[in-house]
Design an enzyme around this catalytic site. Structure first.
Site, PDB file in Angstrom:
ATOM      1  N   SER A  11       0.817  -1.216   0.000  1.00 41.35           N
ATOM      2  CA  SER A  11       0.000   0.000   0.000  1.00 41.35           C
ATOM      3  C   SER A  11       0.855   1.272   0.000  1.00 41.35           C
ATOM      4  O   SER A  11       1.852   1.367   0.725  1.00 41.35           O
ATOM      5  CB  SER A  11      -0.903  -0.005   1.233  1.00 41.35           C
ATOM      6  N   ALA A  35       6.859  10.961   4.813  1.00 35.84           N
ATOM      7  CA  ALA A  35       5.837  11.533   5.699  1.00 35.84           C
ATOM      8  C   ALA A  35       4.731  12.080   4.795  1.00 35.84           C
ATOM      9  O   ALA A  35       4.399  13.258   4.819  1.00 35.84           O
ATOM     10  CB  ALA A  35       6.433  12.628   6.561  1.00 35.84           C
ATOM     11  N   GLY A  41       1.721  11.377   5.011  1.00 34.93           N
ATOM     12  CA  GLY A  41       0.576  11.769   5.842  1.00 34.93           C
ATOM     13  C   GLY A  41      -0.718  11.147   5.342  1.00 34.93           C
ATOM     14  O   GLY A  41      -1.799  11.689   5.550  1.00 34.93           O
ATOM     15  N   ASN A  87      -6.699  -1.050   1.309  1.00 32.54           N
ATOM     16  CA  ASN A  87      -6.080  -0.669   2.582  1.00 32.54           C
ATOM     17  C   ASN A  87      -6.869   0.508   3.164  1.00 32.54           C
ATOM     18  O   ASN A  87      -7.140   1.483   2.467  1.00 32.54           O
ATOM     19  CB  ASN A  87      -4.616  -0.288   2.310  1.00 32.54           C
ATOM     20  N   CYS A  93      -1.654   4.333  12.230  1.00 34.85           N
ATOM     21  CA  CYS A  93      -1.912   5.779  12.179  1.00 34.85           C
ATOM     22  C   CYS A  93      -2.432   6.299  13.529  1.00 34.85           C
ATOM     23  O   CYS A  93      -2.885   5.523  14.372  1.00 34.85           O
ATOM     24  CB  CYS A  93      -2.892   6.060  11.058  1.00 34.85           C
ATOM     25  N   THR A 134       6.106   0.928   8.143  1.00 33.41           N
ATOM     26  CA  THR A 134       7.397   1.621   8.256  1.00 33.41           C
ATOM     27  C   THR A 134       7.805   1.841   9.719  1.00 33.41           C
ATOM     28  O   THR A 134       6.958   1.908  10.612  1.00 33.41           O
ATOM     29  CB  THR A 134       7.323   2.984   7.555  1.00 33.41           C
ATOM     30  N   GLY A 182      12.399   0.334   2.877  1.00 30.37           N
ATOM     31  CA  GLY A 182      13.500  -0.071   1.994  1.00 30.37           C
ATOM     32  C   GLY A 182      14.420  -1.081   2.657  1.00 30.37           C
ATOM     33  O   GLY A 182      14.180  -1.516   3.794  1.00 30.37           O
ATOM     34  N   GLY A 191       7.236  -2.957  -1.639  1.00 33.02           N
ATOM     35  CA  GLY A 191       6.903  -1.542  -1.513  1.00 33.02           C
ATOM     36  C   GLY A 191       7.895  -0.630  -2.204  1.00 33.02           C
ATOM     37  O   GLY A 191       7.815  -0.366  -3.409  1.00 33.02           O
ATOM     38  N   THR A 192       8.889  -0.168  -1.432  1.00 31.71           N
ATOM     39  CA  THR A 192       9.865   0.808  -1.920  1.00 31.71           C
ATOM     40  C   THR A 192      10.526   0.370  -3.228  1.00 31.71           C
ATOM     41  O   THR A 192      10.865   1.218  -4.075  1.00 31.71           O
ATOM     42  CB  THR A 192      10.918   1.047  -0.803  1.00 31.71           C
TER      43      THR A 192
HETATM   44  C1  FMN Z   1       5.576   6.467   0.147  1.00 26.59           C
HETATM   45  C2  FMN Z   1       4.957   5.400   0.999  1.00 26.59           C
HETATM   46  C3  FMN Z   1       3.584   5.433   1.277  1.00 26.59           C
HETATM   47  C4  FMN Z   1       2.985   4.455   2.070  1.00 26.59           C
HETATM   48  N1  FMN Z   1       1.643   4.499   2.319  1.00 26.59           N
HETATM   49  C5  FMN Z   1       1.049   3.515   3.054  1.00 26.59           C
HETATM   50  C6  FMN Z   1      -0.362   3.505   3.254  1.00 26.59           C
HETATM   51  O1  FMN Z   1      -1.098   4.366   2.749  1.00 26.59           O
HETATM   52  N2  FMN Z   1      -0.886   2.515   4.040  1.00 26.59           N
HETATM   53  C7  FMN Z   1      -0.104   1.527   4.590  1.00 26.59           C
HETATM   54  O2  FMN Z   1      -0.632   0.645   5.281  1.00 26.59           O
HETATM   55  N3  FMN Z   1       1.239   1.492   4.371  1.00 26.59           N
HETATM   56  C8  FMN Z   1       1.830   2.456   3.621  1.00 26.59           C
HETATM   57  N4  FMN Z   1       3.187   2.419   3.391  1.00 26.59           N
HETATM   58  C9  FMN Z   1       3.989   1.310   3.955  1.00 26.59           C
HETATM   59  C10 FMN Z   1       4.278   0.237   2.893  1.00 26.59           C
HETATM   60  O3  FMN Z   1       3.085  -0.346   2.422  1.00 26.59           O
HETATM   61  C11 FMN Z   1       5.202  -0.875   3.462  1.00 26.59           C
HETATM   62  O4  FMN Z   1       4.526  -1.532   4.504  1.00 26.59           O
HETATM   63  C12 FMN Z   1       6.518  -0.327   3.973  1.00 26.59           C
HETATM   64  O5  FMN Z   1       7.018   0.690   3.126  1.00 26.59           O
HETATM   65  C13 FMN Z   1       7.605  -1.391   4.129  1.00 26.59           C
HETATM   66  O6  FMN Z   1       7.848  -2.067   2.912  1.00 26.59           O
HETATM   67  P1  FMN Z   1       9.023  -1.627   1.870  1.00 26.59           P
HETATM   68  O7  FMN Z   1      10.281  -1.513   2.663  1.00 26.59           O
HETATM   69  O8  FMN Z   1       9.037  -2.743   0.863  1.00 26.59           O
HETATM   70  O9  FMN Z   1       8.606  -0.339   1.280  1.00 26.59           O
HETATM   71  C14 FMN Z   1       3.789   3.401   2.603  1.00 26.59           C
HETATM   72  C15 FMN Z   1       5.164   3.356   2.314  1.00 26.59           C
HETATM   73  C16 FMN Z   1       5.754   4.337   1.515  1.00 26.59           C
HETATM   74  C17 FMN Z   1       7.235   4.248   1.227  1.00 26.59           C
END
Ligand code: FMN
Length: 312
Positions: free
Chosen positions: A25, A74, A76, A103, A134, A197, A221, A269-270
């Site tokens: 997400s 961030a 938000g 989500n 959140c 995160t 990441g 994700g990242t």
């Molecule tokens: C830019 C960004 C926006 C994100 N927005 C959401 C979100 O709206 N809802 C959510 O549950 N997680 C959100 N996440 C968390 C990611 O879904 C994921 O759980 C987290 O980044 C760890 O995985 P990664 O290291 O592969 O990115 C966001 C992450 C990033 C980097």
């Protein structure tokens, strides 16, 4: 399935995925943004950007900072809100031949319930993922997912109002993630996903100000992968419901670590920001790994970790 192709299908409670790779997400928009870049139908599923009841503008910029082996965001939880999602995004997503996971996040327990109710009976949604990382306005901004009782109440409220499989997405910003996993399992969650995160910050030393306007942000990441993997390992051993793992997965070898630790599926994700094809490359890599290892099914890998003592 042709006989010489490994079977990549996995089951997450009542939800069946064609392969174990989901996009995480907030890193894959509402799917449409990536449609011209990759074949979305090849994915195990898409988890859409977190939705709130009303549209949210999010935080002021700067909202993203690059860090060693990762990034701080961030954003938000900026999003278009439930109504616009249902009217403008969902009809397009409904035509896809892949799982669409919505989500959601609320500012109060009631808002979570209202979101689940708003998605009830709506076709083309495979599951709901509940973001509990959140701030809870009713508790002075403390994240819902840091308290087992509050996490359980959010889960119950969503389940009460929902006709879909419910995946609760856990926050890593806690002392012991297993207590939260157990609480949401007891409340009836069909599955858990982790990790969201990790909270962090960065400072501009010349200007002596935080690099993010919000001061703190969420670290994602490769930097978080070992932390995420250990949390997945711990949670797999603490609950009986399926676990979806993620955090810093960049390639199929990273994904395999999570699957071997016992995750039934993974979220990418990242990596999508670095390489929009990352998820597809991971699926291809998993398929080849199974073939090379002469495995007929990915399920032979899931939870296959060998440890010498129960406490390691
Ligand atoms: C830019 C960004 C926006 C994100 N927005 C959401 C979100 O709206 N809802 C959510 O549950 N997680 C959100 N996440 C968390 C990611 O879904 C994921 O759980 C987290 O980044 C760890 O995985 P990664 O290291 O592969 O990115 C966001 C992450 C990033 C980097």
């Amino acid at each position: 399935m042709t006989s010489n192709q490994p079977d990549l299908r996995v089951k997450i409670g009542p939800l069946e995925l064609k392969n174990p790779v989901l996009t995480a997400s907030g890193t894959f928009g509402y799917g449409q943004e990536f449609a011209s870049l990759i074949d979305l139908n090849a994915l195990g599923g898409i988890v859409v950007k977190g939705l709130s009841l009303k549209p949210m503008a999010g935080n002021p910029p700067p909202r993203i900072v690059e860090t060693p082996c990762g990034m701080l965001n961030a954003i938000g939880l900026a999003n278009i809100g439930l109504e616009t999602f249902l009217e403008e995004k969902l009809p397009w997503l409904q035509k896809l031949d892949t799982a669409v996971i919505v989500n959601i996040y609320g500012h109060s327990i009631d808002e979570y319930g209202a979101l689940a109710a708003g998605l009830k009976g709506v076709k083309g949604i495979s599951a709901i993922e509940v973001n509990i990382s959140c701030p809870n306005v009713e508790r002075g901004g403390m994240a819902f997912g840091t308290d087992p009782d509050v996490s359980a109440r959010v889960t119950e409220q969503v389940l009460k109002n929902s006709d879909k499989p419910v995946i609760v997405k856990l926050s890593p910003n806690v002392t012991d993630i297993r207590t939260i996993a157990k609480a949401v399992e007891k409340a009836g969650a069909h599955a858990v996903s982790l990790i969201n995160t990790l909270t962090g910050m960065a400072i501009d030393i010349e200007r002596r100000v935080p690099k993010l306007a919000n001061i703190s942000g969420g670290l994602s990441g490769p930097a978080i992968r070992p932390v995420a993997l250990y949390m997945v390992y711990q949670v797999v051993r603490s609950v009986h419901i399926p676990v979806i793992g993620g955090g810093g997965i960049m390639d199929y070898r990273d994904a395999l670590e999570f699957l071997i630790a016992g995750a039934r599926a993974v979220q990418v994700g990242t990596a999508n920001f670095v390489n929009p094809r990352a998820s597809l490359d991971i699926i291809g890599g998993l398929r080849k790994f199974c073939t090379d290892q002469e495995l007929t099914s990915i399920s032979e890998i899931i939870g296959s970790l060998r440890v010498s003592t129960e406490n390691s």
